[in-house]
Design an enzyme around this catalytic site. Structure first.
Site, PDB file in Angstrom:
ATOM      1  N   HIS A 272      -2.702  -3.445  -6.318  1.00 35.57           N
ATOM      2  CA  HIS A 272      -3.145  -2.957  -5.013  1.00 35.57           C
ATOM      3  C   HIS A 272      -4.636  -3.212  -4.841  1.00 35.57           C
ATOM      4  O   HIS A 272      -5.476  -2.481  -5.350  1.00 35.57           O
ATOM      5  CB  HIS A 272      -2.819  -1.450  -4.887  1.00 35.57           C
ATOM      6  CG  HIS A 272      -3.104  -0.913  -3.526  1.00 35.57           C
ATOM      7  ND1 HIS A 272      -3.601   0.349  -3.302  1.00 35.57           N
ATOM      8  CD2 HIS A 272      -2.959  -1.481  -2.311  1.00 35.57           C
ATOM      9  CE1 HIS A 272      -3.760   0.520  -2.010  1.00 35.57           C
ATOM     10  NE2 HIS A 272      -3.379  -0.564  -1.385  1.00 35.57           N
TER      11      HIS A 272
ATOM     12  N   GLU B  96      -6.071  -1.032  -7.953  1.00 33.17           N
ATOM     13  CA  GLU B  96      -5.104  -0.072  -8.481  1.00 33.17           C
ATOM     14  C   GLU B  96      -3.958  -0.882  -9.081  1.00 33.17           C
ATOM     15  O   GLU B  96      -3.332  -1.688  -8.381  1.00 33.17           O
ATOM     16  CB  GLU B  96      -4.566   0.832  -7.365  1.00 33.17           C
ATOM     17  CG  GLU B  96      -5.466   2.002  -7.023  1.00 33.17           C
ATOM     18  CD  GLU B  96      -4.836   2.945  -5.987  1.00 33.17           C
ATOM     19  OE1 GLU B  96      -5.155   4.143  -5.996  1.00 33.17           O
ATOM     20  OE2 GLU B  96      -4.032   2.493  -5.138  1.00 33.17           O
TER      21      GLU B  96
ATOM     22  N   ASN C 226      -4.918   6.195  -1.499  1.00 26.56           N
ATOM     23  CA  ASN C 226      -4.471   6.472  -0.137  1.00 26.56           C
ATOM     24  C   ASN C 226      -3.723   7.798  -0.029  1.00 26.56           C
ATOM     25  O   ASN C 226      -3.727   8.431   1.012  1.00 26.56           O
ATOM     26  CB  ASN C 226      -3.598   5.321   0.383  1.00 26.56           C
ATOM     27  CG  ASN C 226      -4.454   4.106   0.712  1.00 26.56           C
ATOM     28  OD1 ASN C 226      -5.673   4.214   0.856  1.00 26.56           O
ATOM     29  ND2 ASN C 226      -3.826   2.941   0.824  1.00 26.56           N
TER      30      ASN C 226
ATOM     31  N   SER D 165       0.836  -1.213   0.000  1.00 24.38           N
ATOM     32  CA  SER D 165       0.000   0.000   0.000  1.00 24.38           C
ATOM     33  C   SER D 165       0.859   1.246   0.000  1.00 24.38           C
ATOM     34  O   SER D 165       0.427   2.293  -0.474  1.00 24.38           O
ATOM     35  CB  SER D 165      -0.857   0.069   1.258  1.00 24.38           C
ATOM     36  OG  SER D 165      -1.484  -1.123   1.522  1.00 24.38           O
TER      37      SER D 165
END
Ligand code: NAD
Length: 707
Positions: free
Chosen positions: A437, A449, A487, A416
């Site tokens: 991801h 992702e 994120n 991440s």
């Protein structure tokens, strides 16, 4: 159907025996474009003026009947003849019109069939009115004709939820349903012969009378309540109910007029713009610019997942669900057994809910095997690493993979936050390394992702994009940076939520504002659910970037220091009763924020809901602007897809970038500047508008214009 045509595609016209065979022939989906609409009217008129023709048979040359309106026309232009006009011509035809609905008929496609006098299909077919997903309602008579042919509850469900429905559940919509698609053609022509030979009437749906009654009135009242509860924030579902209701309170013609009125009210909302934007955004995400057409995706027949923890288990399930065998690797047998047992439990829970049969559970479990030896990975086509989030551990795993995996195997990481390029550079084949991801829970969340490293080959990217579809994810290609797109943008959002608490807002107030905006939960509830320790570890890994702000998530840090890491221990930003996920506001947390504010010299005050919304969402958008400028996302619509599928950003706002485009970038930039000026040193640190935001705001442009 014969292919001999006397008129040009996209509509074919063949006169055969007593019939005019009118074929929809507009690949790929028979969208009802202007050319198709004109073609249908011309064909019907031609058939009416030909004495040899006793009936018109409308059919499709494609596997599906029609996917409905051509939504690229929604932006305007000369739309004449409109679809309702075409359907009126069909319905008014004095010769019977028979629709052979051999495949899916959606939206305008189903409305087209409903305007015909007879409809024939096969039992495996599904039809639907999905307009509600575009923020609108069926505007070509669907809300008036469907309830005349099927029971009210079914009609409402179809129109309000947009869900495709089996034809067998549709009352009198179809005059004949044959068992299998193969039998359809013959049965349909026999039926058409009967229509002619038995002189069957022109059976118009508009001639069916509907009347309001107390029972129906009650059903509408109950249904409306349910819709209000289930689709909070959405405008179109309520409009759909009103439109269907008008079929019972108006005659057909004025019901159609009411439908048009309600349709137009939807069409002019920001929600319709947002949902239509999102429809295209999702499709555009799968088109990657700059990769040559002749680049071939690799075959993925066997997958390995390293780490059978929270993410590894969910990731493996995606492949087993798609019928692809997966080997799971853990260093210890015990961890492996635990991981596999958890997967089995997940499947068995699905079986209990009736989503899987017990045979399907077993089938999937046989596709999942375990190992503790890297030697067993020598033949896999793709490995996804989901071990602890630590660079040294990742490098060790990739080193092993480099040794054992066959040439051409794709080596993916689910990291991440770690630098994918650094991982790739540590092995001999960086071109085969990519980030995949997944979002938690990985077997449920639709977003993937796909992280392109500096050296990732086009072939590997193409394979990953294709693979996303195979495992029924929405893949979005992003570049390498801290947190990638999702994120990285959530960071300023969480930061502001925490800061607002120091300034005097409560977690409950912040969560309420964000909930009202349309996210499924606010940042404090989300933090507690994910575990406050997760955010804490991320902050720990980058203290040097936040050290200049002593207020940065300080209450969250203190909560973690006290062991209040969220739902899993019954307390975090909120309290939780045993076994309950319902957050209970905790005065101790509010007091803690007060004390911290005092210590840091932050004046507490009453904070408006508008300020909360702007301060949480605008910096997130601002970060999105940087991401766009840096090319981490190729287009703003990709960011929107990430936010809707990964973070529950309300689709009726189209995603954060569409939301910004809708309210105007100048407004966002000006409010960023306002907070920059009014929040003192803190504002100076965190509220500088992104250069791209500034430029676009000055030029009066939108994020969508950045290509
Ligand atoms: P986890 O702790 O639940 O699972 C990690 C698993 O890896 C454990 O079962 C552990 O035994 C195993 N493991 C550790 N070192 C290993 C090694 N050298 N070889 C084989 N197995 C090893 O962690 P998680 O939450 O599943 O996270 C895994 C990865 O996924 C991390 O990189 C994390 O950043 C990423 N990720 C997590 C989330 C999330 O919400 N949890 C979301 C997206 C990405």
């Amino acid at each position: 159907m014969s292919n001999e045509t006397t008129s040009v595609s996209p509509i074919t016209y063949v006169q055969e025996q007593h019939f005019a065979l009118v074929g929809l022939n507009s690949a790929p989906v028979n969208a009802l474009s202007k050319a198709v609409r004109v073609g249908i009217i011309e064909s019907v008129e031609k058939a009416l003026s030909d004495d040899k023709v006793k009936a018109i048979v409308l059919h499709s040359h494609l596997p599906l009947f029609s996917a409905g309106a051509d939504i690229s026309e929604f932006s305007g232009g000369d739309l004449s003849p409109t679809l309702p006009e075409v359907l009126e011509v069909i319905e008014r035809s004095t010769k019977p019109v028979i629709a052979i609905v051999g495949g899916n008929a959606f939206g305008g496609g189903l409305e087209l069939a409903l305007s015909c006098h007879y409809r024939i299909t096969h039992a495996k077919n599904k039809v639907g009115l999905p307009e509600v997903h575009l923020g609108i309602l069926p505007g070509a008579g669907g809300t008036q004709r469907l309830p005349r042919l099927t029971d009210l509850k079914t009609a409402l469900d179809m129109i309000v939820t947009g869900t495709p429905t089996p034809v067998t559940a549709l009352g009198n919509v179809f005059d004949l349903i044959v068992d299998s698609a193969e039998d359809l053609q013959g049965a349909a022509m026999n039926f058409a012969n009967d229509v002619v030979e038995k002189d069957m009437p022109v059976k118009r749906v508009c001639d069916i009378d509907l009347a309001m009654s107390d029972d129906i009135e009650t059903l509408f009242a109950q249904y409306s309540q349910g819709v209000a509860a289930k689709s909070t924030g959405f405008f179109a579902p309520g409009q759909c109910v009103l439109a269907v209701k008008s079929a019972f309170t108006h005659d057909f013609k004025s019901g159609l007029a009411r439908e048009t009125e309600l349709f137009m009210e939807c069409m002019t909302t920001s929600q319709a713009r947002a949902q239509q934007h999102f429809f295209f955004a999702e499709r555009a995400a799968s088109h990657v610019q700059g990769i040559a057409r002749d680049v071939k995706a690799r075959d993925i027949k066997q997958v390995a997942v390293i780490g059978a923890g929270t993410m590894g288990g969910g990731i493996a399930m995606n492949f087993a669900n798609a019928g692809i065998p997966v080997i799971m690797l853990e260093l210890q047998q015990e961890a492996l057994d635990k991981g596999l047992a958890l997967i089995r439990r997940n499947y068995e829970n699905s079986a209990k809910k009736g989503k899987l049969t017990s045979e399907q559970v077993e089938q999937r479990m046989t596709l999942l095997t375990g190992t503790t030896s890297y030697g067993d990975l020598s033949d896999v086509d793709l490995v996804i690493e989901a071990v602890f989030e630590k660079m040294s551990v990742k490098k060790e795993v990739f080193g092993m993979l480099d040794e054992v995996c066959k040439p051409g195997a794709i080596l993916a990481s689910n990291t991440s936050t770690l630098d994918l390029n650094e991982i790739a550079a540590s092995i001999s084949r960086p071109q085969d390394v990519i980030g995949l991801h997944f979002f938690s829970p990985a077997n449920v969340m639709k977003l993937l992702e796909i992280v392109r490293g500096e050296k990732t080959s086009d072939e590997v990217i193409k394979t990953a994009m294709k693979l996303a579809k195979i495992i029924r994810k929405v893949g979005v290609l992003v570049g390498v940076c801290f947190g990638f797109v999702g994120n990285r943008m959530i960071e300023p959002y969480g930061r502001e939520a925490n800061r607002l608490m120091l300034e005097g807002a409560t977690p409950e107030q912040v969560d309420r504002v964000i909930g009202k905006f349309g996210l499924p939960m606010g940042p404090f509830t989300m933090g507690d659910m994910a575990g406050l320790d997760i955010g804490y570890f991320v902050r720990e890994s980058r203290r040097e970037f936040i050290a200049h702000d002593p207020s940065y998530c300080i209450v969250a840090d203190k909560l973690v220091a006290q062991g209040r890491v969220g739902l899993k221990v019954g307390k975090g930003a909120y309290l939780y009763e045993q076994g309950s996920r319902q957050p209970i506001p905790d005065p101790d947390v509010i007091e803690m924020a007060k004390q911290e504010a005092k210590r840091l010299g932050i004046q507490q005050r009453e904070i408006s809901d508008q300020e909360i919304l702007e301060r949480c969402i605008y910096p997130l958008i601002n970060e999105g602007a940087d991401i766009l400028k840096e090319g981490i996302a190729a287009k703003s619509s990709d960011i929107d897809v990430i936010y809707v599928y990964g973070y529950g950003f309300p689709v009726f706002r189209g995603g954060p970038m569409q939301f910004a485009d809708e309210i105007g970038l100048k407004q966002i930039r000006d409010r960023m500047n306002y907070y920059k000026e009014t929040l003192g040193e803190y504002g100076q640190h965190w509220f500088t508008p992104s250069p791209l935001l500034n430029d676009l705001a000055d030029a009066g442009q939108m994020f969508a214009s950045v290509k």
